[in-house]
Design a protein around this motif. Structure first.
Motif, PDB file in Angstrom:
ATOM      1  N   UNK B 181      37.758 -49.090  -9.977  1.00  0.00           N
ATOM      2  CA  UNK B 181      37.674 -47.875  -9.158  1.00  0.00           C
ATOM      3  C   UNK B 181      38.779 -47.821  -8.105  1.00  0.00           C
ATOM      4  N   UNK B 182      38.992 -48.941  -7.412  1.00  0.00           N
ATOM      5  CA  UNK B 182      39.913 -48.917  -6.273  1.00  0.00           C
ATOM      6  C   UNK B 182      41.256 -49.560  -6.590  1.00  0.00           C
ATOM      7  N   UNK B 183      41.233 -50.667  -7.362  1.00  0.00           N
ATOM      8  CA  UNK B 183      42.504 -51.317  -7.705  1.00  0.00           C
ATOM      9  C   UNK B 183      43.334 -50.434  -8.613  1.00  0.00           C
ATOM     10  N   UNK B 211      46.670 -52.871  -9.338  1.00  0.00           N
ATOM     11  CA  UNK B 211      46.821 -52.105  -8.109  1.00  0.00           C
ATOM     12  C   UNK B 211      47.621 -52.848  -7.063  1.00  0.00           C
ATOM     13  N   UNK B 212      47.700 -52.232  -5.893  1.00  0.00           N
ATOM     14  CA  UNK B 212      48.505 -52.837  -4.829  1.00  0.00           C
ATOM     15  C   UNK B 212      47.659 -53.656  -3.871  1.00  0.00           C
ATOM     16  N   UNK B 213      46.364 -53.847  -4.204  1.00  0.00           N
ATOM     17  CA  UNK B 213      45.533 -54.710  -3.380  1.00  0.00           C
ATOM     18  C   UNK B 213      44.851 -53.958  -2.256  1.00  0.00           C
ATOM     19  N   UNK B 214      43.945 -54.660  -1.563  1.00  0.00           N
ATOM     20  CA  UNK B 214      43.238 -54.019  -0.445  1.00  0.00           C
ATOM     21  C   UNK B 214      42.907 -55.072   0.603  1.00  0.00           C
ATOM     22  N   UNK B 215      42.402 -54.598   1.745  1.00  0.00           N
ATOM     23  CA  UNK B 215      42.099 -55.503   2.839  1.00  0.00           C
ATOM     24  C   UNK B 215      40.609 -55.846   2.820  1.00  0.00           C
ATOM     25  N   UNK B 216      40.259 -57.059   2.386  1.00  0.00           N
ATOM     26  CA  UNK B 216      38.841 -57.397   2.232  1.00  0.00           C
ATOM     27  C   UNK B 216      38.125 -57.603   3.563  1.00  0.00           C
ATOM     28  N   UNK B 232      27.150 -46.494   0.354  1.00  0.00           N
ATOM     29  CA  UNK B 232      28.274 -47.348  -0.053  1.00  0.00           C
ATOM     30  C   UNK B 232      28.363 -48.589   0.837  1.00  0.00           C
ATOM     31  N   UNK B 233      29.153 -49.544   0.397  1.00  0.00           N
ATOM     32  CA  UNK B 233      29.477 -50.675   1.255  1.00  0.00           C
ATOM     33  C   UNK B 233      28.712 -51.952   0.963  1.00  0.00           C
ATOM     34  N   UNK B 234      28.017 -52.020  -0.187  1.00  0.00           N
ATOM     35  CA  UNK B 234      27.278 -53.250  -0.489  1.00  0.00           C
ATOM     36  C   UNK B 234      27.995 -54.168  -1.462  1.00  0.00           C
ATOM     37  N   UNK B 235      29.045 -53.673  -2.089  1.00  0.00           N
ATOM     38  CA  UNK B 235      29.703 -54.446  -3.141  1.00  0.00           C
ATOM     39  C   UNK B 235      30.290 -55.760  -2.654  1.00  0.00           C
ATOM     40  N   UNK B 236      31.123 -55.685  -1.628  1.00  0.00           N
ATOM     41  CA  UNK B 236      31.747 -56.911  -1.129  1.00  0.00           C
ATOM     42  C   UNK B 236      30.725 -57.837  -0.493  1.00  0.00           C
ATOM     43  N   UNK B 237      29.715 -57.226   0.147  1.00  0.00           N
ATOM     44  CA  UNK B 237      28.649 -58.033   0.743  1.00  0.00           C
ATOM     45  C   UNK B 237      27.948 -58.853  -0.341  1.00  0.00           C
ATOM     46  N   UNK B 238      27.604 -58.180  -1.456  1.00  0.00           N
ATOM     47  CA  UNK B 238      26.927 -58.899  -2.549  1.00  0.00           C
ATOM     48  C   UNK B 238      27.832 -59.972  -3.135  1.00  0.00           C
ATOM     49  N   UNK B 249      43.931 -62.959  -3.814  1.00  0.00           N
ATOM     50  CA  UNK B 249      45.351 -63.290  -3.881  1.00  0.00           C
ATOM     51  C   UNK B 249      46.053 -62.642  -2.698  1.00  0.00           C
ATOM     52  N   UNK B 250      47.247 -63.122  -2.419  1.00  0.00           N
ATOM     53  CA  UNK B 250      47.968 -62.607  -1.249  1.00  0.00           C
ATOM     54  C   UNK B 250      48.148 -61.095  -1.347  1.00  0.00           C
TER      55      UNK B 250
END
Lengths: 110, 264
Positions: B181-183, B211-216, B232-238, B249-250
């Motif tokens: 979705x985002x990458x 993709x160009x990456x994102x800020x986790x 929204x907002x539970x994906x990274x938490x899980x 990755x960098x």
């Protein structure tokens, strides 16, 4: 992966067979919103035949619950297995939804 | 040195697919022997088998069992058979082509798998041997198949129980959804790659997008009462909660998650 919709004494029962995830959450939302538009107000989602919900699926449940509440209704859940219960506890969503062990208990109580 | 004649099989029950592929292969290599669609090869091992996932008389697994590792298997996939693609790749297809066939795509596969072949071709392991590599277009419809392949392989090769069915399954699903979705912005022309290393003690899975990456770091805590109602907002938490380790990755376009066989 499918959703069976039925009406039991004014309660809209949606049985999720398979996963509720990013690939099908829009279809799921459509099924529920169609019923809401048709006048349904009490919704019970049965996960007895489901073993996998991801954050998109959780998000879909949250946004549907909000929308149904705005219309004066309520969305409840039933039949979560241990993995799914853990997921709701981790995200604290067990505080947002009334969750029953089984469809029968939920229907008797709604 | 005279090159041996290339042998190509086409397994398809659709005459238009057979005719199209035959004509296109002959354009690439006028000398090639093209046989279809019976699945027979007159006893000689083919260099390449096209398997039409919509109508093939035989499966990729059968092809692998019959011809061994030296035959390349390419799945032909269309809108009616997308769900079969990942199982076919897990069963041994080395690549895929979308139908209707794009000439440039076919030429690329031909160069990659047939024309450039020599004795120094890298060895490809038979089936699953502790590692699993999948590559697929950026469409959310692939997520459940990809997750199922990795979790099933984990249960066979590494460990089972809720560490596989909850921790690995959900964490990997979140990473894949983010990558698609985002990458890759759901651009089906961009690929998502999974490299899974499955051992009894731990599953280590890297997901790479284009993709160009994102800020986790910029993520709200979805468990706070004021955020619980957000959709929204539970994906990274899980992901962070269920995986034992998560490394970005960098550039931010590759995520490596580790789930151990026991918690901690």
């Amino acid at each position: 992966m499918s959703f069976q919709v039925s009406d039991t004494d004014g309660i809209v029962l949606v049985a999720v067979d398979g996963e509720l995830i990013v690939g099908n959450r829009e279809a799921f939302k459509e099924v529920v919103i169609d019923q809401l538009d048709d006048g349904g107000r009490k919704f019970l989602i049965d996960f007895a035949e489901s073993s996998y919900i991801d954050s998109s699926g959780l998000g879909a449940l949250v946004s549907l619950s909000k929308r149904i509440r705005e219309e004066g209704g309520e969305l409840r859940l039933a039949g979560l297995n241990d993995d799914l219960r853990t997921l709701f506890e981790l995200t604290k969503l067990n505080t947002l939804f009334q969750i029953s062990d089984s469809r029968e208990l939920a229907l008797a109580d709604f | 040195m005279v090159e041996p004649r290339r042998r190509v099989l086409i397994w398809s029950g659709r005459p238009e697919v057979v005719a199209d592929l035959t004509a296109r292969v002959r354009e690439l290599d006028p000398e090639a022997s093209v046989v279809s669609p019976s699945g027979e090869s007159n006893g000689e091992r083919p260099d390449l088998v096209f398997i039409d996932l919509t109508s093939s008389p035989r499966t990729a697994r059968e092809a692998r069992a019959t011809y061994g590792l030296e035959t390349e298997l390419i799945a032909i996939v269309d809108s009616g058979s997308v769900d079969d693609l990942l199982p076919a790749i897990a069963a041994g297809c080395s690549d895929y082509l979308f139908h209707p066939i794009n000439g440039a795509e076919l030429r690329l596969r031909w160069q990659r798998h047939v024309a450039g072949r020599g004795g120094d071709r890298p060895h490809r392991p038979a089936g699953l041997s502790g590692t699993l590599h999948l590559e697929f277009p950026s469409s959310v419809g692939y997520v459940r198949h990809a997750v199922a392949e990795v979790v099933e392989a984990c249960e066979r090769l590494a460990f089972a129980g809720s560490r596989a069915t909850l921790n690995l399954r959900v964490a990997l699903g979140e990473v894949l959804a983010n990558a698609i979705l985002y990458g890759n912005d759901e651009d089906a022309g961009r690929l998502v790659r999974i490299d899974a290393d499955l051992k009894p003690g731990a599953a280590v899975v890297t997901v790479t997008d284009e993709g160009s990456g994102f800020d986790p770091s910029a993520v709200l805590d979805p468990t706070l009462p004021e955020n619980r109602d957000r959709s929204h907002g539970r994906g990274l938490f899980l992901l962070r909660t269920l995986a034992d380790e998560v490394d970005f990755s960098e550039r931010g376009n590759a995520v490596t998650l580790t789930v151990r066989s026991s918690g901690g």
